[in-house]
Motif scaffolding. Structure first.
Motif, mmCIF file in Angstrom:
data_model
loop_
_atom_site.group_PDB
_atom_site.id
_atom_site.type_symbol
_atom_site.label_atom_id
_atom_site.label_comp_id
_atom_site.label_asym_id
_atom_site.label_seq_id
_atom_site.Cartn_x
_atom_site.Cartn_y
_atom_site.Cartn_z
ATOM 1 N N GLU A 1 0.834 -1.206 0.000
ATOM 2 C CA GLU A 1 0.000 0.000 0.000
ATOM 3 C C GLU A 1 0.867 1.253 0.000
ATOM 4 O O GLU A 1 0.580 2.220 -0.696
ATOM 5 C CB GLU A 1 -0.932 0.006 1.203
ATOM 6 C CG GLU A 1 -1.824 1.224 1.205
ATOM 7 C CD GLU A 1 -2.807 1.213 2.352
ATOM 8 O OE1 GLU A 1 -2.800 2.196 3.105
ATOM 9 O OE2 GLU A 1 -3.560 0.241 2.471
ATOM 10 N N ARG A 2 1.923 1.248 0.785
ATOM 11 C CA ARG A 2 2.823 2.413 0.840
ATOM 12 C C ARG A 2 3.444 2.666 -0.527
ATOM 13 O O ARG A 2 3.533 3.804 -0.972
ATOM 14 C CB ARG A 2 3.915 2.180 1.873
ATOM 15 C CG ARG A 2 4.857 3.373 1.987
ATOM 16 C CD ARG A 2 5.927 3.154 2.992
ATOM 17 N NE ARG A 2 5.359 3.239 4.325
ATOM 18 C CZ ARG A 2 6.030 3.049 5.426
ATOM 19 N NH1 ARG A 2 7.301 2.724 5.389
ATOM 20 N NH2 ARG A 2 5.470 3.158 6.608
ATOM 21 N N GLU A 3 3.875 1.598 -1.209
ATOM 22 C CA GLU A 3 4.459 1.753 -2.549
ATOM 23 C C GLU A 3 3.442 2.335 -3.523
ATOM 24 O O GLU A 3 3.783 3.196 -4.330
ATOM 25 C CB GLU A 3 4.966 0.408 -3.050
ATOM 26 C CG GLU A 3 6.214 -0.089 -2.350
ATOM 27 C CD GLU A 3 6.592 -1.498 -2.769
ATOM 28 O OE1 GLU A 3 5.981 -2.066 -3.697
ATOM 29 O OE2 GLU A 3 7.532 -2.042 -2.131
ATOM 30 N N GLU A 4 2.192 1.875 -3.424
ATOM 31 C CA GLU A 4 1.146 2.387 -4.308
ATOM 32 C C GLU A 4 0.869 3.860 -4.040
ATOM 33 O O GLU A 4 0.628 4.628 -4.952
ATOM 34 C CB GLU A 4 -0.139 1.557 -4.139
ATOM 35 C CG GLU A 4 -0.012 0.157 -4.689
ATOM 36 C CD GLU A 4 -1.204 -0.740 -4.339
ATOM 37 O OE1 GLU A 4 -2.153 -0.232 -3.671
ATOM 38 O OE2 GLU A 4 -1.186 -1.904 -4.726
ATOM 39 N N ASP A 5 0.910 4.267 -2.779
ATOM 40 C CA ASP A 5 0.697 5.667 -2.425
ATOM 41 C C ASP A 5 1.806 6.575 -2.941
ATOM 42 O O ASP A 5 1.574 7.749 -3.223
ATOM 43 C CB ASP A 5 0.566 5.844 -0.911
ATOM 44 C CG ASP A 5 -0.745 5.333 -0.359
ATOM 45 O OD1 ASP A 5 -1.675 5.097 -1.167
ATOM 46 O OD2 ASP A 5 -0.854 5.172 0.864
ATOM 47 N N ASP A 6 3.021 6.041 -3.024
ATOM 48 C CA ASP A 6 4.159 6.850 -3.467
ATOM 49 C C ASP A 6 4.160 7.065 -4.987
ATOM 50 O O ASP A 6 4.875 7.906 -5.490
ATOM 51 C CB ASP A 6 5.473 6.197 -3.053
ATOM 52 C CG ASP A 6 5.713 6.308 -1.553
ATOM 53 O OD1 ASP A 6 5.101 7.201 -0.923
ATOM 54 O OD2 ASP A 6 6.495 5.513 -1.008
ATOM 55 N N ARG A 7 3.352 6.306 -5.698
ATOM 56 C CA ARG A 7 3.330 6.440 -7.161
ATOM 57 C C ARG A 7 2.515 7.602 -7.590
ATOM 58 O O ARG A 7 1.746 8.216 -7.095
ATOM 59 C CB ARG A 7 2.772 5.168 -7.803
ATOM 60 C CG ARG A 7 3.706 4.007 -7.627
ATOM 61 C CD ARG A 7 3.163 2.783 -8.298
ATOM 62 N NE ARG A 7 3.914 1.636 -7.814
ATOM 63 C CZ ARG A 7 3.469 0.422 -7.805
ATOM 64 N NH1 ARG A 7 2.283 0.166 -8.263
ATOM 65 N NH2 ARG A 7 4.195 -0.563 -7.362
#
Length: 94
Positions: free
Chosen positions: A88-94
């Protein structure tokens, strides 16, 4: 956010807590290092307000109905909960 030393805090903790009750967040330091943050009590999400303000964490936007609750995650059986959060964190950073 205000900052006071442990020594200042020890002189009159009641006065410090009175400031916090009025809504002020206060950092307590020892030898210049922050050892505690006193913040007004509130809903669970308010505990993270200073981290959000500093950009250290991101919270998903909430609807009016669930602003006072913590996020809930469904974790499939056999899946590492940490992996779900990191994805989820990786998706938010995109």
């Amino acid at each position: 956010m205000s900052t006071i030393s442990v020594r200042e805090f020890s002189y009159n903790p009641s006065a410090v807590f009175a400031r916090v009750e009025k809504g002020e967040a206060i950092q307590v330091t020892r030898h210049g290092n922050v050892i505690a943050i006193l913040s007004p009590a509130g809903g669970p999400m308010e505990r993270y307000a200073h981290l959000v303000a500093q950009g250290k964490i991101k919270l998903k936007s909430a609807t009016a109905a669930d602003r006072h609750g913590m996020p809930h995650y469904e974790v499939p059986e056999g899946v590492d909960p940490l992996a779900v959060l990191l994805t989820e964190r990786e998706e938010d950073d995109r």
